[in-house]
Scaffold this motif. Structure first.
Motif, PDB file in Angstrom:
ATOM      1  N   GLN A 105      11.198  31.503  56.420  1.00  0.00           N
ATOM      2  CA  GLN A 105      11.169  32.854  56.977  1.00  0.00           C
ATOM      3  C   GLN A 105      12.542  33.480  56.802  1.00  0.00           C
ATOM      4  OE1 GLN A 105       9.733  32.010  61.054  1.00  0.00           O
ATOM      5  NE2 GLN A 105       7.953  33.257  60.538  1.00  0.00           N
ATOM      6  N   GLY A 106      12.561  34.726  56.377  1.00  0.00           N
ATOM      7  CA  GLY A 106      13.846  35.374  56.198  1.00  0.00           C
ATOM      8  C   GLY A 106      13.712  36.791  55.695  1.00  0.00           C
ATOM      9  N   PRO A 107      14.831  37.390  55.320  1.00  0.00           N
ATOM     10  CA  PRO A 107      14.838  38.815  54.987  1.00  0.00           C
ATOM     11  C   PRO A 107      14.313  39.158  53.606  1.00  0.00           C
ATOM     12  CG  PRO A 107      17.043  37.909  54.747  1.00  0.00           C
ATOM     13  CD  PRO A 107      16.188  36.814  55.313  1.00  0.00           C
ATOM     14  N   LEU A 108      14.117  38.148  52.728  1.00  0.00           N
ATOM     15  CA  LEU A 108      13.704  38.464  51.363  1.00  0.00           C
ATOM     16  C   LEU A 108      12.794  37.389  50.812  1.00  0.00           C
ATOM     17  CD1 LEU A 108      13.987  40.193  48.746  1.00  0.00           C
ATOM     18  CD2 LEU A 108      15.962  38.754  48.148  1.00  0.00           C
ATOM     19  N   THR A 109      11.697  37.847  50.204  1.00  0.00           N
ATOM     20  CA  THR A 109      10.825  36.990  49.411  1.00  0.00           C
ATOM     21  C   THR A 109      10.642  37.678  48.065  1.00  0.00           C
ATOM     22  OG1 THR A 109       9.648  36.172  51.366  1.00  0.00           O
ATOM     23  CG2 THR A 109       8.562  35.905  49.241  1.00  0.00           C
ATOM     24  N   ALA A 110      10.781  36.940  46.976  1.00  0.00           N
ATOM     25  CA  ALA A 110      10.675  37.533  45.646  1.00  0.00           C
ATOM     26  C   ALA A 110       9.881  36.619  44.731  1.00  0.00           C
ATOM     27  CB  ALA A 110      12.064  37.782  45.060  1.00  0.00           C
ATOM     28  N   ASN A 111       9.253  37.212  43.701  1.00  0.00           N
ATOM     29  CA  ASN A 111       8.492  36.409  42.745  1.00  0.00           C
ATOM     30  C   ASN A 111       9.337  36.020  41.533  1.00  0.00           C
ATOM     31  OD1 ASN A 111       8.693  38.839  41.432  1.00  0.00           O
ATOM     32  ND2 ASN A 111       6.506  39.054  41.013  1.00  0.00           N
ATOM     33  N   SER A 112      10.647  36.157  41.640  1.00  0.00           N
ATOM     34  CA  SER A 112      11.578  35.734  40.603  1.00  0.00           C
ATOM     35  C   SER A 112      12.764  35.054  41.266  1.00  0.00           C
ATOM     36  CB  SER A 112      12.066  36.937  39.776  1.00  0.00           C
ATOM     37  OG  SER A 112      13.173  36.587  38.968  1.00  0.00           O
ATOM     38  N   GLY A 113      13.104  33.871  40.787  1.00  0.00           N
ATOM     39  CA  GLY A 113      14.252  33.165  41.344  1.00  0.00           C
ATOM     40  C   GLY A 113      15.547  33.923  41.129  1.00  0.00           C
ATOM     41  N   ASP A 114      15.691  34.594  39.986  1.00  0.00           N
ATOM     42  CA  ASP A 114      16.898  35.373  39.710  1.00  0.00           C
ATOM     43  C   ASP A 114      17.116  36.462  40.758  1.00  0.00           C
ATOM     44  OD1 ASP A 114      18.137  34.266  37.451  1.00  0.00           O
ATOM     45  OD2 ASP A 114      16.601  35.099  36.139  1.00  0.00           O
ATOM     46  N   ALA A 115      16.020  37.004  41.301  1.00  0.00           N
ATOM     47  CA  ALA A 115      16.136  38.088  42.274  1.00  0.00           C
ATOM     48  C   ALA A 115      16.701  37.608  43.599  1.00  0.00           C
ATOM     49  CB  ALA A 115      14.769  38.742  42.498  1.00  0.00           C
ATOM     50  N   LEU A 116      16.664  36.293  43.847  1.00  0.00           N
ATOM     51  CA  LEU A 116      17.197  35.760  45.097  1.00  0.00           C
ATOM     52  C   LEU A 116      18.708  35.532  45.035  1.00  0.00           C
ATOM     53  CD1 LEU A 116      14.449  33.112  45.963  1.00  0.00           C
ATOM     54  CD2 LEU A 116      14.637  35.466  46.805  1.00  0.00           C
ATOM     55  N   VAL A 117      19.248  35.402  43.823  1.00  0.00           N
ATOM     56  CA  VAL A 117      20.670  35.081  43.686  1.00  0.00           C
ATOM     57  C   VAL A 117      21.578  36.142  44.316  1.00  0.00           C
ATOM     58  CG1 VAL A 117      22.547  34.691  42.041  1.00  0.00           C
ATOM     59  CG2 VAL A 117      20.321  33.614  41.674  1.00  0.00           C
ATOM     60  N   PRO A 118      21.366  37.453  44.063  1.00  0.00           N
ATOM     61  CA  PRO A 118      22.238  38.444  44.703  1.00  0.00           C
ATOM     62  C   PRO A 118      22.216  38.366  46.225  1.00  0.00           C
ATOM     63  CG  PRO A 118      21.021  39.450  42.906  1.00  0.00           C
ATOM     64  CD  PRO A 118      20.430  38.097  43.108  1.00  0.00           C
ATOM     65  N   ALA A 119      21.051  38.036  46.796  1.00  0.00           N
ATOM     66  CA  ALA A 119      20.969  37.924  48.251  1.00  0.00           C
ATOM     67  C   ALA A 119      21.779  36.734  48.753  1.00  0.00           C
ATOM     68  CB  ALA A 119      19.509  37.797  48.688  1.00  0.00           C
ATOM     69  N   VAL A 120      21.755  35.623  47.996  1.00  0.00           N
ATOM     70  CA  VAL A 120      22.582  34.473  48.368  1.00  0.00           C
ATOM     71  C   VAL A 120      24.057  34.847  48.294  1.00  0.00           C
ATOM     72  CG1 VAL A 120      23.233  32.110  47.769  1.00  0.00           C
ATOM     73  CG2 VAL A 120      20.844  32.810  47.609  1.00  0.00           C
ATOM     74  N   LEU A 121      24.452  35.516  47.227  1.00  0.00           N
ATOM     75  CA  LEU A 121      25.858  35.895  47.051  1.00  0.00           C
ATOM     76  C   LEU A 121      26.306  36.925  48.089  1.00  0.00           C
ATOM     77  CD1 LEU A 121      26.010  36.189  43.156  1.00  0.00           C
ATOM     78  CD2 LEU A 121      26.677  34.251  44.585  1.00  0.00           C
ATOM     79  N   ALA A 122      25.339  37.692  48.624  1.00  0.00           N
ATOM     80  CA  ALA A 122      25.660  38.682  49.654  1.00  0.00           C
ATOM     81  C   ALA A 122      25.625  38.087  51.060  1.00  0.00           C
ATOM     82  CB  ALA A 122      24.689  39.860  49.565  1.00  0.00           C
ATOM     83  N   ASP A 123      25.557  36.755  51.158  1.00  0.00           N
ATOM     84  CA  ASP A 123      25.631  36.041  52.444  1.00  0.00           C
ATOM     85  C   ASP A 123      24.423  36.316  53.334  1.00  0.00           C
ATOM     86  OD1 ASP A 123      28.288  35.495  51.496  1.00  0.00           O
ATOM     87  OD2 ASP A 123      28.967  37.370  52.434  1.00  0.00           O
ATOM     88  N   LEU A 124      23.251  36.544  52.710  1.00  0.00           N
ATOM     89  CA  LEU A 124      22.067  36.921  53.483  1.00  0.00           C
ATOM     90  C   LEU A 124      21.212  35.736  53.915  1.00  0.00           C
ATOM     91  CD1 LEU A 124      20.891  40.121  51.564  1.00  0.00           C
ATOM     92  CD2 LEU A 124      21.985  39.980  53.815  1.00  0.00           C
ATOM     93  N   GLY A 125      21.437  34.554  53.346  1.00  0.00           N
ATOM     94  CA  GLY A 125      20.613  33.436  53.776  1.00  0.00           C
ATOM     95  C   GLY A 125      20.686  32.257  52.829  1.00  0.00           C
ATOM     96  N   ILE A 126      19.754  31.322  53.026  1.00  0.00           N
ATOM     97  CA  ILE A 126      19.682  30.073  52.277  1.00  0.00           C
ATOM     98  C   ILE A 126      18.496  30.141  51.325  1.00  0.00           C
ATOM     99  CG2 ILE A 126      19.283  27.584  52.497  1.00  0.00           C
ATOM    100  CD1 ILE A 126      20.576  27.749  55.273  1.00  0.00           C
TER     101      ILE A 126
END
Length: 308
Positions: A216-237
């Protein structure tokens, strides 16, 4: 012994593929009347209806749905047999339909395809990149590359290599929210989810202990690449494959956690339709991919620009 009506089965497969009698007739170069008669003939032989017909819609009946796969295989094997005979006397030529995951396809497969086409000018490749799972037989693909644990199926599968998975967060996120040391602690954190993996995050320890955690968290995406910016922006695991997150781990921009707990092992598989008959061009591409797809994490790490 009465021989099967192979022409009617092939026409049935064409109607299913093109979703109408008229479109199928145009595609295979027959009249609509000939197509209609073949379907009627096949229905009479089977003693059951294959389609629901209305003025606006054509749909398979419950009896027709399982037979559609059989028909597609009959047509594919017949085409493959003809093409194999032609290919034996000439260089491989023709179109290949290949499906691959989006991120992996862009970084690993596209360069290999370019090199392959240079060596085989008579071959054309239609490369479909998507993280969604395709139906190889129904959608007419010759080859599909899939990163997953494969369920039992009639498809022919070959494992090309393993794919590592890493649970990661930015150093700043971990400093602000704490570093989990057990998967159960992930419930207290914001998790970034990959939409194409259904169900909880699963972990296994070397002593056999297993844990599942709902993401559970602020972002779900159908591409792994789309999650990288959120990780780099300190938004979650996030839980990401090495070929995506490896360069960021190497540069220190993200940190791996829960290293004592392994996500389920997965791998890159090459899938083909059930038939053992394949055109020479498809065999050539399979051999090319098998020979060159070795270590995807290393390949991507070399191919990507510096991310630091």
């Amino acid at each position: 012994m009465r021989l099967p009506d192979l022409e009617a089965w092939a026409i049935f497969a064409a109607v299913v593929e093109h979703r109408s009698f008229s479109a199928a007739a145009d595609a295979i170069g027959l009249s609509k009347a000939t197509v209609s008669k073949a379907i009627t003939r096949l229905e009479a032989q089977l003693n059951q209806s294959l389609f629901h017909r209305t003025s606006r819609r054509l749909a398979l009946t419950e009896a027709g749905k399982p037979l559609a796969d059989h028909a597609a295989r009959i047509l594919a094997e017949a085409r493959a047999a003809e093409e194999a005979a032609r290919d034996a006397a000439s260089a491989p030529a023709g179109r290949i339909r290949l499906a691959a995951p989006m991120s992996f396809g862009n970084t690993n497969i596209a360069p290999l395809i370019a090199d392959f086409l240079v060596l085989h000018p008579g071959i054309e490749i239609e490369l479909h990149l998507s993280d969604a799972r395709v139906d190889i037989v129904a959608e007419g693909y010759d080859i599909a590359l899939r990163i997953a644990d494969l369920p039992d199926s009639s498809l022919r599968a070959r494992r090309l290599c393993g794919i590592s998975t890493h649970v990661v967060a930015s150093p700043r996120y971990l400093a602000d929210h704490g570093r989990p040391t057990h998967p159960n602690e992930l419930g207290e954190h914001r998790l970034l989810g990959y939409a194409n993996i259904v169900g909880p995050w699963r972990f296994r320890r070397s002593d056999g202990a297993e844990v599942s955690v709902r993401a559970q968290g602020p972002l779900t995406a159908n591409s792994g690449d789309a999650l990288v910016p959120a990780v780099l922006a300190d938004l979650g695991i996030a839980r990401l494959p090495g070929f995506i997150i490896g360069p960021y781990l190497d540069s220190g921009r993200v940190t791996e956690i829960l290293t004592d707990w392994a996500p389920p092992a997965t791998g890159l598989h090459l899938l083909t339709p059930p038939s053992r008959l394949r055109p020479a061009r498809v065999e050539a591409l399979i051999a090319w991919l098998v020979d060159r797809v070795r270590d995807p994490c290393a390949m991507v790490g070399q191919a990507k620009d510096a991310v630091a």
